[in-house]
Scaffold this active site. Structure first.
Site, PDB file in Angstrom:
ATOM      1  N   ASP A  16       0.818  -1.232   0.000  1.00  0.00           N
ATOM      2  CA  ASP A  16       0.000   0.000   0.000  1.00  0.00           C
ATOM      3  C   ASP A  16       0.844   1.271   0.000  1.00  0.00           C
ATOM      4  O   ASP A  16       0.409   2.304   0.502  1.00  0.00           O
ATOM      5  CB  ASP A  16      -0.952   0.039   1.218  1.00  0.00           C
ATOM      6  CG  ASP A  16      -1.710  -1.258   1.418  1.00  0.00           C
ATOM      7  OD1 ASP A  16      -2.303  -1.725   0.434  1.00  0.00           O
ATOM      8  OD2 ASP A  16      -1.690  -1.808   2.531  1.00  0.00           O
ATOM      9  N   LYS A  19       2.386   2.308  -5.178  1.00  0.00           N
ATOM     10  CA  LYS A  19       3.159   1.880  -6.348  1.00  0.00           C
ATOM     11  C   LYS A  19       2.478   2.224  -7.665  1.00  0.00           C
ATOM     12  O   LYS A  19       3.125   2.616  -8.622  1.00  0.00           O
ATOM     13  CB  LYS A  19       3.418   0.373  -6.264  1.00  0.00           C
ATOM     14  CG  LYS A  19       4.317  -0.022  -5.110  1.00  0.00           C
ATOM     15  CD  LYS A  19       4.472  -1.528  -4.989  1.00  0.00           C
ATOM     16  CE  LYS A  19       3.239  -2.233  -4.504  1.00  0.00           C
ATOM     17  NZ  LYS A  19       2.848  -1.926  -3.137  1.00  0.00           N
ATOM     18  N   HIS A  44      -3.655  -1.327  -7.016  1.00  0.00           N
ATOM     19  CA  HIS A  44      -2.842  -0.173  -7.413  1.00  0.00           C
ATOM     20  C   HIS A  44      -3.767   0.945  -7.895  1.00  0.00           C
ATOM     21  O   HIS A  44      -4.378   0.842  -8.950  1.00  0.00           O
ATOM     22  CB  HIS A  44      -1.819  -0.582  -8.475  1.00  0.00           C
ATOM     23  CG  HIS A  44      -0.785  -1.516  -7.931  1.00  0.00           C
ATOM     24  ND1 HIS A  44       0.213  -2.079  -8.693  1.00  0.00           N
ATOM     25  CD2 HIS A  44      -0.581  -1.986  -6.671  1.00  0.00           C
ATOM     26  CE1 HIS A  44       0.976  -2.852  -7.924  1.00  0.00           C
ATOM     27  NE2 HIS A  44       0.493  -2.805  -6.702  1.00  0.00           N
ATOM     28  N   THR A 132      -6.643 -11.847   1.841  1.00  0.00           N
ATOM     29  CA  THR A 132      -7.744 -11.155   1.158  1.00  0.00           C
ATOM     30  C   THR A 132      -8.821 -12.152   0.731  1.00  0.00           C
ATOM     31  O   THR A 132      -9.848 -11.754   0.195  1.00  0.00           O
ATOM     32  CB  THR A 132      -7.236 -10.408  -0.096  1.00  0.00           C
ATOM     33  OG1 THR A 132      -6.531 -11.342  -0.921  1.00  0.00           O
ATOM     34  CG2 THR A 132      -6.329  -9.257   0.263  1.00  0.00           C
ATOM     35  N   GLN A 226       2.280  -5.766  -3.496  1.00  0.00           N
ATOM     36  CA  GLN A 226       2.503  -5.876  -2.042  1.00  0.00           C
ATOM     37  C   GLN A 226       3.791  -5.125  -1.639  1.00  0.00           C
ATOM     38  O   GLN A 226       4.135  -4.157  -2.270  1.00  0.00           O
ATOM     39  CB  GLN A 226       2.536  -7.347  -1.580  1.00  0.00           C
ATOM     40  CG  GLN A 226       1.186  -8.051  -1.661  1.00  0.00           C
ATOM     41  CD  GLN A 226       0.902  -8.650  -3.021  1.00  0.00           C
ATOM     42  OE1 GLN A 226       1.733  -9.282  -3.631  1.00  0.00           O
ATOM     43  NE2 GLN A 226      -0.282  -8.439  -3.522  1.00  0.00           N
ATOM     44  N   THR A 241       2.797 -12.660   2.294  1.00  0.00           N
ATOM     45  CA  THR A 241       2.102 -13.169   1.122  1.00  0.00           C
ATOM     46  C   THR A 241       2.810 -14.450   0.665  1.00  0.00           C
ATOM     47  O   THR A 241       3.752 -14.897   1.313  1.00  0.00           O
ATOM     48  CB  THR A 241       2.031 -12.079   0.019  1.00  0.00           C
ATOM     49  OG1 THR A 241       1.078 -12.485  -0.969  1.00  0.00           O
ATOM     50  CG2 THR A 241       3.385 -11.798  -0.611  1.00  0.00           C
TER      51      THR A 241
END
Length: 424
Positions: A16, A19, A44, A132, A226, A241
């Site tokens: 977050d 990017k 994004h 998620t 990420q 992740t």
């Protein structure tokens, strides 16, 4: 013979960092933009010309006319979500079919992967990772255990392959005691529509294509999803992740030799955030944390979840810069701190045994941040267009960060719009 170069753009914190906006700002300098890892858990966000877009699987270079965009082999792709995202973009006037290429070796997220994601997370009880729920972890698990279904499989004998994978997943769900299949048939139907839609795009051996592009002298920007601290090897494991979010992931996720990598742009916020569970040494539970969240609109682009907020962590950033080989820093959301009298930066950790370290330790659950206080600049910078306009206190903050991180800051963002970007 002139060969092209590959630059890599990465998040240096827990994701977050902004990017998408930076890729959009940098893409005019590149011929190709490629995604190398992650799946539709990326969110994004790009804002320009009064419009807001959230990209999940499609590279952020899609808004720059004529650029080739590649979804690499390291990405996991959900055909139904990809179809929705692509159709939305086409509705807003962005033609994709001639400019977007998809790797045959990218793995497919099946509808049963999503159910497995929920079932596995539920089985963890209080040890939830906070995924998620999009099936990304189970898809990478299948990939590593050599049971994956790939984009190239849709081109030949797909139905039988799909059915075999689905039945294996159903056995796993049965073993987990999972019984909630509500809406599965509808999801599966949409997913199959997504598979047919995927076939309309060039499905390529992306590693061969990328290396041909480089040999022809063209330049590629690799877009990470990420953040470094969510890397499966170097992040705050197990709250990470399922892919390699670090610079090395661009090599494995696109088939590029390490000698082809040029600049590594590391993106950070002027403070720090984290979504979901896991340790976060500088997290603020007070009014300051709430103020940062509200001013920075810190809510997940994909999930809408409140982000946890805290001061910038320079121990963590030094570590990320080291493992990524960052050559230049980009600082986002500087404007969020415009109103603070005092800003804090964590310069070291105090370990449970009382020792103070500037190195990032194996465990960060019980470390205590050691802060340095910096005078705030108390200036609304959102309308600035040149670094000459920055107040002295902000220039001092930039200098302090560069000294601590031993890396140059090249770009400062002072708002969400494409225009609110200042190069130093």
């Amino acid at each position: 013979m002139k060969t092209g170069k590959v630059d890599v753009l990465l998040g240096l914190q827990w994701g977050d960092e902004g990017k998408g906006k930076v890729v959009d700002v940098l893409t005019p300098r590149y011929d190709v933009v490629a995604r190398f890892q992650g799946g539709p858990n990326a969110g994004h966000t790009l804002e320009f010309e009064g419009q807001k877009y959230v990209l999940r699987s499609i590279p952020s270079g899609i808004f720059q006319g004529g650029k080739v965009n590649i979804i690499g082999n390291g990405v996991v792709l959900a055909p139904d979500l990809f179809m929705d995202e692509a159709k939305d973009l086409e509705k807003s006037g962005h033609e994709l079919h001639s400019r977007l290429r998809i790797s045959k070796k990218a793995h497919l997220i099946m509808p049963t992967h999503r159910i497995l994601d929920r079932a596995i997370e539920a089985a963890k009880g209080k040890n939830k990772v906070g995924t998620t729920g999009k099936g990304i972890g189970p898809t990478y698990t299948d990939k590593v255990s050599r049971n994956g279904l790939r984009v190239g499989d849709i081109l030949d004998g797909f139905e039988a392959k799909y059915e075999a994978h689905k039945q294996r997943h159903m056995q796993m769900l049965k073993a987990l005691g999972w019984t909630d299949f509500d809406g599965f048939e509808e999801t599966e139907k949409r997913w199959m529509e997504g598979v047919e839609y995927l076939k309309k795009f060039p499905i390529v051996d992306s590693e061969i294509e990328i290396n041909k592009i480089l040999r022809s002298g063209k330049n590629i920007l690799c877009e990470g999803a990420q953040g470094t601290m969510l890397d499966v090897d170097f992040g705050s494991y197990p709250f990470v992740t399922s892919s390699n979010t670090i610079c090395a992931g661009a090599c494995t996720g696109l088939g590029i030799g390490p000698n082809k990598i040029g600049n590594v742009y590391g993106i950070m916020k002027a403070y720090c955030t984290r979504v979901g569970a896991g340790p976060f040494p500088t997290e603020l539970f007070d009014e300051t944390g709430k103020t940062i969240r509200d001013l920075g609109h810190e809510y997940g682009a994909v999930t809408g979840r409140e982000r946890r907020c805290g001061w910038i962590d320079l121990v963590q950033l030094r570590y990320s810069i080291m493992v990524d080989g960052v050559t230049e820093l980009i600082m986002m959301k500087s404007d969020v701190l415009d109103g603070f009298d005092t800003i804090k930066a964590c310069v070291a950790y105090k370990l449970p045994n009382g020792t103070v370290t500037r190195d990032f330790p194996y465990e960060i659950d019980n470390v205590e941040p050691v802060y340095k206080e910096i005078k705030g600049w108390k200036t609304d910078m959102t309308k600035f267009t040149s670094p000459d306009q920055f107040p002295q206190e902000f220039k001092d903050y930039i200098k302090f960060l560069e000294d601590e991180l031993e890396t140059r800051i090249g770009i400062i963002s002072i708002g969400p719009d494409r225009e609110q970007t200042i190069e130093l």
